[in-house]
Write a protein that holds these residues in place. Structure first.
Motif, PDB file in Angstrom:
ATOM      1  N   MET A   1       0.852  -1.172   0.000  1.00 55.55           N
ATOM      2  CA  MET A   1       0.000   0.000   0.000  1.00 55.55           C
ATOM      3  C   MET A   1       0.888   1.222   0.000  1.00 55.55           C
ATOM      4  N   GLY A   2       0.510   2.205  -0.771  1.00 57.07           N
ATOM      5  CA  GLY A   2       1.299   3.412  -0.855  1.00 57.07           C
ATOM      6  C   GLY A   2       0.467   4.637  -0.529  1.00 57.07           C
ATOM      7  N   ILE A   3       1.132   5.754  -0.578  1.00 55.14           N
ATOM      8  CA  ILE A   3       0.472   7.026  -0.323  1.00 55.14           C
ATOM      9  C   ILE A   3       0.375   7.781  -1.639  1.00 55.14           C
ATOM     10  N   VAL A   4      -0.808   8.301  -1.912  1.00 59.25           N
ATOM     11  CA  VAL A   4      -1.032   9.095  -3.114  1.00 59.25           C
ATOM     12  C   VAL A   4      -1.358  10.509  -2.671  1.00 59.25           C
ATOM     13  N   LYS A   5      -0.607  11.466  -3.171  1.00 61.46           N
ATOM     14  CA  LYS A   5      -0.866  12.864  -2.822  1.00 61.46           C
ATOM     15  C   LYS A   5      -1.879  13.433  -3.800  1.00 61.46           C
ATOM     16  N   ILE A   6      -2.940  14.015  -3.257  1.00 61.44           N
ATOM     17  CA  ILE A   6      -3.955  14.663  -4.080  1.00 61.44           C
ATOM     18  C   ILE A   6      -4.222  16.056  -3.506  1.00 61.44           C
ATOM     19  N   SER A   7      -4.849  16.886  -4.306  1.00 64.81           N
ATOM     20  CA  SER A   7      -5.150  18.245  -3.857  1.00 64.81           C
ATOM     21  C   SER A   7      -6.224  18.223  -2.769  1.00 64.81           C
ATOM     22  N   ASP A   8      -6.243  19.267  -1.985  1.00 62.37           N
ATOM     23  CA  ASP A   8      -7.273  19.392  -0.950  1.00 62.37           C
ATOM     24  C   ASP A   8      -8.661  19.441  -1.570  1.00 62.37           C
ATOM     25  N   GLU A   9      -8.778  20.097  -2.728  1.00 59.78           N
ATOM     26  CA  GLU A   9     -10.071  20.199  -3.404  1.00 59.78           C
ATOM     27  C   GLU A   9     -10.587  18.822  -3.823  1.00 59.78           C
ATOM     28  N   LEU A  10      -9.708  17.991  -4.389  1.00 58.77           N
ATOM     29  CA  LEU A  10     -10.119  16.649  -4.793  1.00 58.77           C
ATOM     30  C   LEU A  10     -10.474  15.805  -3.568  1.00 58.77           C
ATOM     31  N   HIS A  11      -9.714  15.956  -2.508  1.00 58.20           N
ATOM     32  CA  HIS A  11     -10.016  15.218  -1.277  1.00 58.20           C
ATOM     33  C   HIS A  11     -11.399  15.596  -0.759  1.00 58.20           C
ATOM     34  N   ASP A  12     -11.741  16.882  -0.818  1.00 57.59           N
ATOM     35  CA  ASP A  12     -13.070  17.319  -0.387  1.00 57.59           C
ATOM     36  C   ASP A  12     -14.165  16.693  -1.252  1.00 57.59           C
ATOM     37  N   GLU A  13     -13.937  16.616  -2.563  1.00 61.31           N
ATOM     38  CA  GLU A  13     -14.921  15.994  -3.457  1.00 61.31           C
ATOM     39  C   GLU A  13     -15.068  14.508  -3.155  1.00 61.31           C
ATOM     40  N   ILE A  14     -13.959  13.844  -2.885  1.00 60.47           N
ATOM     41  CA  ILE A  14     -14.008  12.416  -2.530  1.00 60.47           C
ATOM     42  C   ILE A  14     -14.772  12.233  -1.225  1.00 60.47           C
ATOM     43  N   ARG A  15     -14.505  13.094  -0.248  1.00 58.07           N
ATOM     44  CA  ARG A  15     -15.190  13.006   1.036  1.00 58.07           C
ATOM     45  C   ARG A  15     -16.689  13.181   0.870  1.00 58.07           C
ATOM     46  N   LYS A  16     -17.109  14.186   0.094  1.00 54.50           N
ATOM     47  CA  LYS A  16     -18.540  14.417  -0.137  1.00 54.50           C
ATOM     48  C   LYS A  16     -19.180  13.218  -0.845  1.00 54.50           C
ATOM     49  N   SER A  17     -18.535  12.733  -1.880  1.00 48.50           N
ATOM     50  CA  SER A  17     -19.074  11.599  -2.632  1.00 48.50           C
ATOM     51  C   SER A  17     -19.119  10.339  -1.797  1.00 48.50           C
ATOM     52  N   SER A  18     -18.113  10.142  -0.964  1.00 48.35           N
ATOM     53  CA  SER A  18     -18.094   8.934  -0.126  1.00 48.35           C
ATOM     54  C   SER A  18     -19.269   8.927   0.839  1.00 48.35           C
ATOM     55  N   SER A  19     -19.649  10.106   1.307  1.00 50.89           N
ATOM     56  CA  SER A  19     -20.792  10.195   2.210  1.00 50.89           C
ATOM     57  C   SER A  19     -22.088   9.841   1.482  1.00 50.89           C
ATOM     58  N   VAL A  20     -22.253  10.357   0.286  1.00 46.65           N
ATOM     59  CA  VAL A  20     -23.452  10.082  -0.504  1.00 46.65           C
ATOM     60  C   VAL A  20     -23.530   8.612  -0.891  1.00 46.65           C
ATOM     61  N   MET A  21     -22.399   8.025  -1.251  1.00 50.96           N
ATOM     62  CA  MET A  21     -22.359   6.643  -1.729  1.00 50.96           C
ATOM     63  C   MET A  21     -22.181   5.618  -0.612  1.00 50.96           C
ATOM     64  N   SER A  22     -22.127   6.064   0.632  1.00 48.17           N
ATOM     65  CA  SER A  22     -21.947   5.192   1.794  1.00 48.17           C
ATOM     66  C   SER A  22     -20.685   4.344   1.679  1.00 48.17           C
ATOM     67  N   ARG A  23     -19.601   4.993   1.250  1.00 51.30           N
ATOM     68  CA  ARG A  23     -18.294   4.337   1.165  1.00 51.30           C
ATOM     69  C   ARG A  23     -17.327   5.109   2.043  1.00 51.30           C
ATOM     70  N   SER A  24     -16.258   4.443   2.427  1.00 49.50           N
ATOM     71  CA  SER A  24     -15.191   5.168   3.105  1.00 49.50           C
ATOM     72  C   SER A  24     -14.510   6.079   2.081  1.00 49.50           C
ATOM     73  N   ILE A  25     -13.777   7.049   2.552  1.00 46.43           N
ATOM     74  CA  ILE A  25     -13.050   7.944   1.648  1.00 46.43           C
ATOM     75  C   ILE A  25     -12.090   7.131   0.783  1.00 46.43           C
ATOM     76  N   ASN A  26     -11.381   6.189   1.386  1.00 43.24           N
ATOM     77  CA  ASN A  26     -10.447   5.360   0.619  1.00 43.24           C
ATOM     78  C   ASN A  26     -11.171   4.510  -0.425  1.00 43.24           C
TER      79      ASN A  26
END
Length: 68
Positions: A1-26
């Motif tokens: 497993m590795g670390i992927v650096k993404i922008s704060d904006e993309l992380h926020d979009e992933i967080r919002k979508s994960s909540s809607v889709m009932s998935r973890s952020i990862n």
């Protein structure tokens, strides 16, 4: 497993979508990465066609396991 650096904006979009889709952020990030890879490998297919193929692949795998 590795670390992927993404922008704060993309992380926020992933967080919002994960909540809607009932998935973890990862899990949401992994889903988007997988779908992006499949879309690049199959440029003529729509999102729904890619999803259908993936679901059929899983159904076949499950039914093959049951037959064994």
């Amino acid at each position: 497993m590795g670390i992927v650096k993404i922008s704060d904006e993309l992380h926020d979009e992933i967080r919002k979508s994960s909540s809607v889709m009932s998935r973890s952020i990862n899990s949401q990030a992994e889903f988007w990465i997988k779908m992006g890879m499949l879309a690049e490998l199959n440029p003529t297919l729509t999102f729904h066609e890619i999803m259908k193929r993936q679901l059929l692949k899983e159904v076949l795998t499950i039914s093959e396991a049951i037959d064994e």
